[in-house]
Scaffold this motif. Structure first.
Motif, PDB file in Angstrom:
ATOM      1  N   GLU A  13       0.532  -1.210   0.139  1.00  0.00           N
ATOM      2  CA  GLU A  13      -0.163   0.037   0.106  1.00  0.00           C
ATOM      3  C   GLU A  13       0.814   1.293  -0.021  1.00  0.00           C
ATOM      4  N   LYS A  14       2.032   1.194   0.863  1.00  0.00           N
ATOM      5  CA  LYS A  14       2.859   2.529   0.850  1.00  0.00           C
ATOM      6  C   LYS A  14       3.582   2.669  -0.361  1.00  0.00           C
ATOM      7  N   ILE A  15       4.153   1.617  -0.812  1.00  0.00           N
ATOM      8  CA  ILE A  15       4.971   1.806  -2.145  1.00  0.00           C
ATOM      9  C   ILE A  15       4.054   2.285  -3.456  1.00  0.00           C
ATOM     10  N   ILE A  16       2.666   1.822  -3.301  1.00  0.00           N
ATOM     11  CA  ILE A  16       1.743   2.079  -4.491  1.00  0.00           C
ATOM     12  C   ILE A  16       1.669   3.575  -4.381  1.00  0.00           C
ATOM     13  N   GLU A  17       1.473   3.846  -3.011  1.00  0.00           N
ATOM     14  CA  GLU A  17       0.904   5.389  -2.854  1.00  0.00           C
ATOM     15  C   GLU A  17       2.268   6.339  -3.287  1.00  0.00           C
ATOM     16  N   ILE A  18       3.451   5.944  -3.224  1.00  0.00           N
ATOM     17  CA  ILE A  18       4.588   6.661  -3.557  1.00  0.00           C
ATOM     18  C   ILE A  18       4.861   6.749  -4.994  1.00  0.00           C
ATOM     19  N   LEU A  19       4.504   5.572  -5.506  1.00  0.00           N
ATOM     20  CA  LEU A  19       4.743   5.260  -7.222  1.00  0.00           C
ATOM     21  C   LEU A  19       3.548   6.219  -7.792  1.00  0.00           C
ATOM     22  N   ASN A  20       2.387   6.214  -7.225  1.00  0.00           N
ATOM     23  CA  ASN A  20       1.257   7.005  -7.859  1.00  0.00           C
ATOM     24  C   ASN A  20       1.195   8.555  -7.685  1.00  0.00           C
ATOM     25  N   LYS A  21       1.799   8.749  -6.597  1.00  0.00           N
ATOM     26  CA  LYS A  21       2.684  10.145  -6.392  1.00  0.00           C
ATOM     27  C   LYS A  21       3.429  10.678  -7.307  1.00  0.00           C
ATOM     28  N   GLN A  22       4.365  10.124  -7.704  1.00  0.00           N
ATOM     29  CA  GLN A  22       5.435  10.529  -8.682  1.00  0.00           C
ATOM     30  C   GLN A  22       4.912  10.572 -10.169  1.00  0.00           C
ATOM     31  N   LEU A  23       4.101   9.702 -10.465  1.00  0.00           N
ATOM     32  CA  LEU A  23       3.506   9.478 -11.536  1.00  0.00           C
ATOM     33  C   LEU A  23       2.267  10.264 -11.994  1.00  0.00           C
ATOM     34  N   TYR A  24       1.925  11.186 -11.031  1.00  0.00           N
ATOM     35  CA  TYR A  24       0.892  12.126 -11.196  1.00  0.00           C
ATOM     36  C   TYR A  24       1.276  13.217 -12.261  1.00  0.00           C
ATOM     37  N   PHE A  25       2.429  13.159 -12.943  1.00  0.00           N
ATOM     38  CA  PHE A  25       2.698  14.193 -14.421  1.00  0.00           C
ATOM     39  C   PHE A  25       1.813  13.408 -15.312  1.00  0.00           C
ATOM     40  N   PHE A  26       1.743  12.200 -15.425  1.00  0.00           N
ATOM     41  CA  PHE A  26       1.086  11.713 -16.711  1.00  0.00           C
ATOM     42  C   PHE A  26      -0.241  11.996 -16.313  1.00  0.00           C
ATOM     43  N   GLU A  27      -0.958  11.729 -15.387  1.00  0.00           N
ATOM     44  CA  GLU A  27      -2.556  11.972 -15.171  1.00  0.00           C
ATOM     45  C   GLU A  27      -2.624  13.488 -15.568  1.00  0.00           C
ATOM     46  N   ARG A  28      -1.750  14.505 -15.130  1.00  0.00           N
ATOM     47  CA  ARG A  28      -1.911  16.011 -15.451  1.00  0.00           C
ATOM     48  C   ARG A  28      -1.737  16.133 -16.869  1.00  0.00           C
ATOM     49  N   GLU A  29      -0.719  15.481 -17.714  1.00  0.00           N
ATOM     50  CA  GLU A  29      -0.859  15.729 -19.013  1.00  0.00           C
ATOM     51  C   GLU A  29      -1.724  14.643 -19.818  1.00  0.00           C
ATOM     52  N   LYS A  30      -2.714  13.922 -18.987  1.00  0.00           N
ATOM     53  CA  LYS A  30      -3.740  13.123 -19.476  1.00  0.00           C
ATOM     54  C   LYS A  30      -3.371  12.044 -20.557  1.00  0.00           C
ATOM     55  N   ILE A  31      -2.009  11.294 -20.146  1.00  0.00           N
ATOM     56  CA  ILE A  31      -1.174  10.373 -20.673  1.00  0.00           C
ATOM     57  C   ILE A  31      -1.869   9.235 -19.756  1.00  0.00           C
ATOM     58  N   HIS A  32      -2.384   8.196 -20.211  1.00  0.00           N
ATOM     59  CA  HIS A  32      -2.981   7.240 -19.492  1.00  0.00           C
ATOM     60  C   HIS A  32      -1.904   5.911 -19.370  1.00  0.00           C
ATOM     61  N   ILE A  33      -1.320   5.740 -18.299  1.00  0.00           N
ATOM     62  CA  ILE A  33      -0.418   4.815 -17.983  1.00  0.00           C
ATOM     63  C   ILE A  33      -1.059   3.524 -17.369  1.00  0.00           C
ATOM     64  N   ASP A  34      -1.199   2.453 -18.130  1.00  0.00           N
ATOM     65  CA  ASP A  34      -2.038   1.203 -17.595  1.00  0.00           C
ATOM     66  C   ASP A  34      -1.181   0.595 -16.383  1.00  0.00           C
ATOM     67  N   LYS A  35      -1.823  -0.205 -15.598  1.00  0.00           N
ATOM     68  CA  LYS A  35      -1.283  -0.768 -14.353  1.00  0.00           C
ATOM     69  C   LYS A  35      -1.710  -1.975 -14.091  1.00  0.00           C
ATOM     70  N   GLU A  36      -0.894  -2.945 -13.623  1.00  0.00           N
ATOM     71  CA  GLU A  36      -1.698  -4.302 -13.086  1.00  0.00           C
ATOM     72  C   GLU A  36      -0.746  -4.852 -11.964  1.00  0.00           C
ATOM     73  N   ILE A  37      -1.264  -5.316 -10.928  1.00  0.00           N
ATOM     74  CA  ILE A  37      -0.624  -5.835  -9.974  1.00  0.00           C
ATOM     75  C   ILE A  37      -0.807  -7.189  -9.447  1.00  0.00           C
ATOM     76  N   GLU A  38       0.246  -7.861  -9.540  1.00  0.00           N
ATOM     77  CA  GLU A  38       0.276  -9.466  -9.262  1.00  0.00           C
ATOM     78  C   GLU A  38       1.181  -9.879  -8.029  1.00  0.00           C
ATOM     79  N   LYS A  39       1.023 -11.018  -7.423  1.00  0.00           N
ATOM     80  CA  LYS A  39       2.109 -11.231  -6.457  1.00  0.00           C
ATOM     81  C   LYS A  39       2.275 -13.025  -6.678  1.00  0.00           C
ATOM     82  N   ILE A  40       3.686 -12.933  -6.752  1.00  0.00           N
ATOM     83  CA  ILE A  40       4.214 -14.526  -7.040  1.00  0.00           C
ATOM     84  C   ILE A  40       4.982 -14.777  -5.713  1.00  0.00           C
ATOM     85  N   GLY A  41       4.570 -15.573  -5.163  1.00  0.00           N
ATOM     86  CA  GLY A  41       5.280 -15.808  -3.785  1.00  0.00           C
ATOM     87  C   GLY A  41       5.136 -14.915  -2.804  1.00  0.00           C
TER      88      GLY A  41
END
Length: 306
Positions: A13-41
């Motif tokens: 949760e904390k790491i996703i929050e930090i990632l989203n905060k830094q990638l706000y630039f793309f939201e502002r520029e209306k560039i859609h970055i797709d994201k998927e989350i998986e867990k292996i082990g």
């Protein structure tokens, strides 16, 4: 378009929050970055990609993405992994301490690392902030790789960061025990003071610029040095120094009140701190009197003669 796969074991949760905060630039520029989350082990994977490349208005979108994601990973290393590394090292090196002492050391290490931002390195710039060094390492890695495991990055590419934390821990462990021994030393001296019967009501201590001192009674008469003759003889027979003699002398006569006369520039001398700690509310520092002025005049006279 595949951009990057990031793997990590720590707080999702904390790491996703930090990632989203830094990638706000793309939201502002209306560039859609797709994201998927998986867990292996025990590893979480965040997969970044752009499904519709036609909507991207920047030709160098991958480089732009790498820059912002490198900023995010740098923040993750410092804000998330630093504390985890400290916890691990304290567990390994301070297993003999109780939980309260471990908390104190951890707090001191974090504070020390926050205050010491720069690290030494070879090359044109002898100093660089640890954040800048981490950022450069991440950027260099992303130029050649489309997958980054943060735990592996720290273990193999950011060894300096772990070493920095280890050095900070070792220093603060040493300081912790030095201070602990000092407090115990002060408690022992306080105990001796409590046992002693006061032989004088007041002692004036004049600290001279050459490091020596004189003791006067409440009538400003020089206290007879014969009182301390036995203590003085111990100096030649042991490792006792001049400051030790003063403390021993004060404990011997156990004055009800002590007034320290000295210049402001040397009021932070260790011996003065010890006297204040041992005798506590019995000690006061003179704001300025004829004895203080006399010592100041003597110092000026000596300097002129030089």
């Amino acid at each position: 378009m595949n951009l990057l796969i990031i793997g990590f074991k720590e707080n999702l949760e904390k790491i996703i929050e930090i990632l989203n905060k830094q990638l706000y630039f793309f939201e502002r520029e209306k560039i859609h970055i797709d994201k998927e989350i998986e867990k292996i082990g025990d590893i979480n994977f965040v997969i970044y990609f752009i499904r519709d490349e036609k909507c991207v208005k920047y030709k160098n979108i991958k480089n732009i993405f790498n820059y912002y994601i490198a900023e995010a990973i740098t923040d993750i290393v410092i804000d998330v992994y630093q504390e985890k590394i400290i916890d691990r090292l304290i567990y390994e090196k301070c297993y003999y301490l109780d939980s309260e002492d471990k908390k104190i050391i951890k707090s001191r290490v974090i504070d020390y690392l926050n205050r010491n931002e720069y690290v030494l390195q070879e090359g044109i710039m002898p100093q660089i902030s640890k954040k800048a060094k981490i950022l450069k390492t991440v950027m260099d890695f992303l130029e050649e790789n489309d997958m980054l495991i943060i735990d592996g990055l720290i273990s193999f590419r950011l060894k300096f960061f772990t070493e920095l934390i280890e050095e900070a821990l070792e220093k603060n462990i040493e300081d912790f025990f030095v201070e602990k021994e000092y407090r115990e030393f002060i408690r022992v001296l306080q105990y001796f003071v409590e046992l002693q019967e006061s032989k004088v009501d007041l002692v004036n201590i004049i600290f001279k610029s050459d490091g020596t001192y004189q003791l006067f009674d409440k009538k400003m008469n020089l206290i007879d040095n014969d009182i301390f003759q036995e203590l003085a003889e111990e100096i030649s027979e042991s490792e006792m120094n001049y400051d030790d003699l003063l403390i021993s002398s004060l404990i011997t006569i156990a004055p009800k009140k002590i007034i320290i006369h000295t210049e402001k520039s040397i009021q932070d001398r260790e011996i003065i701190k010890v006297i204040k700690s041992v005798f506590q509310n019995k000690v006061s520092v003179c704001p300025g009197c004829r004895l203080c002025l006399k010592e100041k005049d003597n110092k000026i006279k000596i300097e002129k003669e030089k």
